[in-house]
Design a protein around this motif. Structure first.
Motif, PDB file in Angstrom:
ATOM      1  N   LEU A   1       0.857  -1.181   0.000  1.00 19.83           N
ATOM      2  CA  LEU A   1       0.000   0.000   0.000  1.00 19.83           C
ATOM      3  C   LEU A   1       0.895   1.234   0.000  1.00 19.83           C
ATOM      4  O   LEU A   1       1.704   1.417   0.910  1.00 19.83           O
ATOM      5  CB  LEU A   1      -0.893  -0.014   1.245  1.00 19.83           C
ATOM      6  CG  LEU A   1      -2.006   1.002   1.311  1.00 19.83           C
ATOM      7  CD1 LEU A   1      -3.056   0.726   0.245  1.00 19.83           C
ATOM      8  CD2 LEU A   1      -2.663   0.969   2.675  1.00 19.83           C
ATOM      9  N   PRO A   2       0.809   2.079  -1.027  1.00 25.71           N
ATOM     10  CA  PRO A   2       1.662   3.272  -1.091  1.00 25.71           C
ATOM     11  C   PRO A   2       1.414   4.225   0.076  1.00 25.71           C
ATOM     12  O   PRO A   2       0.276   4.391   0.531  1.00 25.71           O
ATOM     13  CB  PRO A   2       1.261   3.933  -2.413  1.00 25.71           C
ATOM     14  CG  PRO A   2       0.658   2.845  -3.226  1.00 25.71           C
ATOM     15  CD  PRO A   2      -0.020   1.946  -2.230  1.00 25.71           C
ATOM     16  N   SER A   3       2.449   4.863   0.554  1.00 27.83           N
ATOM     17  CA  SER A   3       2.314   5.804   1.670  1.00 27.83           C
ATOM     18  C   SER A   3       1.425   6.986   1.301  1.00 27.83           C
ATOM     19  O   SER A   3       0.817   7.594   2.178  1.00 27.83           O
ATOM     20  CB  SER A   3       3.687   6.291   2.131  1.00 27.83           C
ATOM     21  OG  SER A   3       4.350   6.963   1.073  1.00 27.83           O
ATOM     22  N   SER A   4       1.307   7.294   0.003  1.00 29.60           N
ATOM     23  CA  SER A   4       0.460   8.408  -0.429  1.00 29.60           C
ATOM     24  C   SER A   4      -1.012   8.179  -0.067  1.00 29.60           C
ATOM     25  O   SER A   4      -1.783   9.135   0.028  1.00 29.60           O
ATOM     26  CB  SER A   4       0.587   8.631  -1.934  1.00 29.60           C
ATOM     27  OG  SER A   4       0.142   7.498  -2.657  1.00 29.60           O
ATOM     28  N   TYR A   5      -1.397   6.932   0.181  1.00 32.01           N
ATOM     29  CA  TYR A   5      -2.782   6.648   0.543  1.00 32.01           C
ATOM     30  C   TYR A   5      -3.112   7.202   1.922  1.00 32.01           C
ATOM     31  O   TYR A   5      -4.279   7.295   2.297  1.00 32.01           O
ATOM     32  CB  TYR A   5      -3.056   5.150   0.489  1.00 32.01           C
ATOM     33  CG  TYR A   5      -3.166   4.605  -0.929  1.00 32.01           C
ATOM     34  CD1 TYR A   5      -2.346   5.064  -1.950  1.00 32.01           C
ATOM     35  CD2 TYR A   5      -4.080   3.627  -1.253  1.00 32.01           C
ATOM     36  CE1 TYR A   5      -2.436   4.576  -3.242  1.00 32.01           C
ATOM     37  CE2 TYR A   5      -4.177   3.133  -2.543  1.00 32.01           C
ATOM     38  CZ  TYR A   5      -3.349   3.614  -3.529  1.00 32.01           C
ATOM     39  OH  TYR A   5      -3.438   3.137  -4.821  1.00 32.01           O
ATOM     40  N   GLY A   6      -2.116   7.586   2.676  1.00 31.91           N
ATOM     41  CA  GLY A   6      -2.329   8.220   3.969  1.00 31.91           C
ATOM     42  C   GLY A   6      -3.030   9.570   3.855  1.00 31.91           C
ATOM     43  O   GLY A   6      -3.591  10.066   4.825  1.00 31.91           O
ATOM     44  N   LYS A   7      -3.021  10.157   2.649  1.00 31.98           N
ATOM     45  CA  LYS A   7      -3.716  11.426   2.409  1.00 31.98           C
ATOM     46  C   LYS A   7      -5.220  11.247   2.244  1.00 31.98           C
ATOM     47  O   LYS A   7      -5.962  12.211   2.216  1.00 31.98           O
ATOM     48  CB  LYS A   7      -3.150  12.122   1.170  1.00 31.98           C
ATOM     49  CG  LYS A   7      -1.707  12.543   1.304  1.00 31.98           C
ATOM     50  CD  LYS A   7      -1.273  13.413   0.151  1.00 31.98           C
ATOM     51  CE  LYS A   7      -0.813  12.573  -1.003  1.00 31.98           C
ATOM     52  NZ  LYS A   7      -0.298  13.367  -2.129  1.00 31.98           N
ATOM     53  N   MET A   8      -5.668  10.008   2.130  1.00 33.79           N
ATOM     54  CA  MET A   8      -7.097   9.716   1.949  1.00 33.79           C
ATOM     55  C   MET A   8      -7.805   9.760   3.296  1.00 33.79           C
ATOM     56  O   MET A   8      -8.220   8.741   3.842  1.00 33.79           O
ATOM     57  CB  MET A   8      -7.287   8.350   1.294  1.00 33.79           C
ATOM     58  CG  MET A   8      -6.724   8.221  -0.085  1.00 33.79           C
ATOM     59  SD  MET A   8      -6.913   6.510  -0.649  1.00 33.79           S
ATOM     60  CE  MET A   8      -6.480   6.649  -2.356  1.00 33.79           C
ATOM     61  N   ALA A   9      -7.957  10.950   3.830  1.00 30.80           N
ATOM     62  CA  ALA A   9      -8.488  11.131   5.180  1.00 30.80           C
ATOM     63  C   ALA A   9      -9.937  10.679   5.313  1.00 30.80           C
ATOM     64  O   ALA A   9     -10.372  10.310   6.405  1.00 30.80           O
ATOM     65  CB  ALA A   9      -8.362  12.593   5.593  1.00 30.80           C
ATOM     66  N   ASP A  10     -10.712  10.684   4.234  1.00 33.71           N
ATOM     67  CA  ASP A  10     -12.122  10.297   4.288  1.00 33.71           C
ATOM     68  C   ASP A  10     -12.341   8.799   4.078  1.00 33.71           C
ATOM     69  O   ASP A  10     -13.461   8.317   4.189  1.00 33.71           O
ATOM     70  CB  ASP A  10     -12.929  11.067   3.240  1.00 33.71           C
ATOM     71  CG  ASP A  10     -13.041  12.550   3.544  1.00 33.71           C
ATOM     72  OD1 ASP A  10     -12.905  12.933   4.721  1.00 33.71           O
ATOM     73  OD2 ASP A  10     -13.270  13.321   2.594  1.00 33.71           O
ATOM     74  N   LEU A  11     -11.278   8.055   3.752  1.00 34.48           N
ATOM     75  CA  LEU A  11     -11.410   6.636   3.449  1.00 34.48           C
ATOM     76  C   LEU A  11     -11.849   5.852   4.691  1.00 34.48           C
ATOM     77  O   LEU A  11     -11.175   5.847   5.710  1.00 34.48           O
ATOM     78  CB  LEU A  11     -10.085   6.082   2.921  1.00 34.48           C
ATOM     79  CG  LEU A  11     -10.125   4.696   2.316  1.00 34.48           C
ATOM     80  CD1 LEU A  11     -11.039   4.644   1.104  1.00 34.48           C
ATOM     81  CD2 LEU A  11      -8.730   4.239   1.938  1.00 34.48           C
ATOM     82  N   LYS A  12     -13.014   5.217   4.583  1.00 37.05           N
ATOM     83  CA  LYS A  12     -13.574   4.438   5.700  1.00 37.05           C
ATOM     84  C   LYS A  12     -13.499   2.940   5.439  1.00 37.05           C
ATOM     85  O   LYS A  12     -13.382   2.156   6.367  1.00 37.05           O
ATOM     86  CB  LYS A  12     -15.035   4.826   5.943  1.00 37.05           C
ATOM     87  CG  LYS A  12     -15.250   6.294   6.194  1.00 37.05           C
ATOM     88  CD  LYS A  12     -14.634   6.736   7.495  1.00 37.05           C
ATOM     89  CE  LYS A  12     -14.933   8.204   7.738  1.00 37.05           C
ATOM     90  NZ  LYS A  12     -13.838   8.912   8.325  1.00 37.05           N
TER      91      LYS A  12
END
Length: 81
Positions: free
Chosen positions: A61-72
């Motif tokens: 999982l790319p670290s950039s996915y940490g920006k997906m604050a709304d991801l539930k």
């Protein structure tokens, strides 16, 4: 929402999907998708649900996915991740 599940899609996940910055739900499960998760998808910051299970994806999982604050919800099982 974009739902392309169970359509026998094959190949890599398009990095250009990262430009869909208003997308809230992306369903691509039960296809024959391969390769790794695109780093560019981290730009989909409004994404709430991401279902990619039952494909042939690999990598991490790319670290950039940490920006997906709304991801539930994120479903990645039945891959090689």
């Amino acid at each position: 929402s974009l739902s392309l599940s169970s359509n026998k899609l094959s190949g890599r996940l398009p990095s250009s999907y990262g430009k869909m910055t208003d997308l809230q739900y992306l369903f691509l499960f039960s296809n024959q998708l391969t390769g790794s998760l695109p780093v560019e998808w981290g730009e989909m910051t409004t994404l709430r649900g991401l279902d990619l299970f039952d494909n042939n994806l690999n990598g991490r999982l790319p670290s950039s996915y940490g920006k997906m604050a709304d991801l539930k919800i994120i479903s990645l099982f039945s891959n090689q991740l």
